[in-house]
Design a protein around this motif. Structure first.
Motif, short mmCIF file in Angstrom:
data_model
loop_
_atom_site.label_atom_id
_atom_site.label_comp_id
_atom_site.label_asym_id
_atom_site.label_seq_id
_atom_site.Cartn_x
_atom_site.Cartn_y
_atom_site.Cartn_z
N GLU A 1 -0.48 16.50 -49.52
CA GLU A 1 -1.57 16.20 -50.45
C GLU A 1 -1.11 15.29 -51.57
N ARG A 2 0.07 15.58 -52.13
CA ARG A 2 0.59 14.74 -53.22
C ARG A 2 0.92 13.34 -52.73
N LEU A 3 1.49 13.25 -51.53
CA LEU A 3 1.81 11.93 -50.98
C LEU A 3 0.57 11.07 -50.85
N ARG A 4 -0.46 11.63 -50.24
CA ARG A 4 -1.68 10.85 -50.01
C ARG A 4 -2.39 10.54 -51.33
N ARG A 5 -2.31 11.44 -52.28
CA ARG A 5 -2.97 11.23 -53.57
C ARG A 5 -2.35 10.06 -54.33
N ARG A 6 -1.04 9.88 -54.15
CA ARG A 6 -0.39 8.77 -54.85
C ARG A 6 -0.34 7.50 -53.99
N GLY A 7 -1.03 7.50 -52.87
CA GLY A 7 -1.19 6.30 -52.08
C GLY A 7 -0.14 6.04 -51.03
N GLU A 8 0.74 7.01 -50.76
CA GLU A 8 1.76 6.84 -49.72
C GLU A 8 1.10 6.88 -48.35
N LYS A 9 1.36 5.85 -47.53
CA LYS A 9 0.73 5.75 -46.22
C LYS A 9 1.68 6.04 -45.08
N VAL A 10 2.90 6.50 -45.38
CA VAL A 10 3.87 6.79 -44.33
C VAL A 10 3.28 7.79 -43.32
N PRO A 11 3.40 7.53 -42.02
CA PRO A 11 2.92 8.49 -41.03
C PRO A 11 3.64 9.83 -41.17
N VAL A 12 2.90 10.92 -40.98
CA VAL A 12 3.45 12.27 -41.15
C VAL A 12 3.23 13.09 -39.89
N LEU A 13 4.34 13.61 -39.36
CA LEU A 13 4.31 14.56 -38.26
C LEU A 13 4.65 15.93 -38.83
N MET A 14 3.69 16.85 -38.79
CA MET A 14 3.90 18.17 -39.37
C MET A 14 4.43 19.14 -38.33
N LEU A 15 5.39 19.97 -38.73
CA LEU A 15 5.94 21.03 -37.90
C LEU A 15 5.54 22.37 -38.47
N THR A 16 5.15 23.30 -37.61
CA THR A 16 4.77 24.61 -38.11
C THR A 16 5.03 25.69 -37.06
N ALA A 17 5.35 26.88 -37.55
CA ALA A 17 5.49 28.04 -36.68
C ALA A 17 4.17 28.79 -36.59
N ARG A 18 3.19 28.35 -37.37
CA ARG A 18 1.89 29.02 -37.40
C ARG A 18 1.02 28.56 -36.23
N ASP A 19 0.20 29.46 -35.74
CA ASP A 19 -0.64 29.15 -34.60
C ASP A 19 -2.12 29.10 -34.98
N ALA A 20 -2.41 29.18 -36.28
CA ALA A 20 -3.80 29.25 -36.71
C ALA A 20 -4.46 27.87 -36.64
N LEU A 21 -5.63 27.81 -36.05
CA LEU A 21 -6.37 26.56 -35.96
C LEU A 21 -6.69 26.02 -37.35
N ASP A 22 -7.02 26.89 -38.28
CA ASP A 22 -7.37 26.45 -39.63
C ASP A 22 -6.22 25.69 -40.28
N ASP A 23 -4.97 26.11 -40.03
CA ASP A 23 -3.82 25.42 -40.60
C ASP A 23 -3.70 24.01 -40.02
N ARG A 24 -3.90 23.88 -38.72
CA ARG A 24 -3.79 22.56 -38.10
C ARG A 24 -4.89 21.63 -38.62
N VAL A 25 -6.10 22.18 -38.72
CA VAL A 25 -7.22 21.39 -39.23
C VAL A 25 -6.95 20.97 -40.68
#
Length: 221
Positions: free
Chosen positions: A64-88
């Protein structure tokens, strides 16, 4: 590519870094979100691999902070969570891709390659420049059907030049993309790799021209 990985699992971070470096990427690593935000602001990263569960601020806050300050670097997120809400949530905040732990190394490599192509505006993993063909999916390069035996950093330099064929690539940009910040870099590191590439591309491959005081250009003609 120059990649930043923000991951607090030291063993996982080491294995991912080894995998990506073997594929020709330069990888920097930190274990906290705040440090990651600082690093992104000062380095030309092509990709950010971001863990959701960090010890200080979570990956969603970092994103959120990256995008708010205009950083456009592509982001691949890693998570151990399986919740759809987190992915969304991650995708809505500006993540480019999502990978659930545990994952297979081949899938991580494929997603990294895909994000790299998307960033460069190149939808195909195969790049052809004159008699030179680079296949980013396999890590193979050929000149007129002749396979090139390239070291990891030679491949990284050639890929960086090929991505910008016909353009002058500053030496400082090549250093930033090819070497991680914690890797020892000699004063002639780029020059040594360029000299080796010229020898391997000759006689029928495209030429790498030196623009004195600036950098290098891969002749696209």
């Amino acid at each position: 590519m120059r990649i930043l990985m923000i991951e607090d699992d030291a063993a996982l971070a080491r294995s991912i870094a080894a995998l990506l470096r073997a594929g020709g990427h330069a990888v920097d690593h930190c274990a906290s979100g705040e440090e990651g935000l600082t690093l992104v602001s000062g380095e030309p990263y092509a990709l950010l691999i971001l863990d959701v569960g960090l010890p200080d601020i979570d990956g969603f806050t970092v994103l959120e902070r990256l995008r708010r300050r205009g950083e456009k670097v592509p982001v691949l997120m890693l998570t151990a969570r399986d919740a759809l809400d987190d992915r969304v949530r991650g995708l809505d905040l500006g993540a480019d891709d999502y990978l659930r732990k545990p994952f297979e190394p081949q899938e991580l490599e494929a997603r990294v390659r895909a994000l790299g192509r998307r960033r460069g505006g190149d939808p195909t993993p195969v790049v052809t420049i004159g008699a030179l063909t680079l296949n980013r999916s396999t890590g193979q390069a050929e000149v007129s059907g002749r396979a090139l035996d390239l070291r990891r950093r030679e491949w990284a330099v050639l890929d960086a030049l090929a991505t910008r064929a016909g353009q002058v690539v500053p030496r400082e940009l090549l250093l930033a993309e090819v070497f991680g910040y914690d890797e020892p870099v000699g004063p002639n590191a780029i020059e040594v790799n360029v000299t080796r590439l010229r020898s391997k591309l000759a006689p029928d491959g495209p030429q790498i021209r030196t623009v004195r005081g600036v950098g290098y250009l891969l002749d696209a003609g």
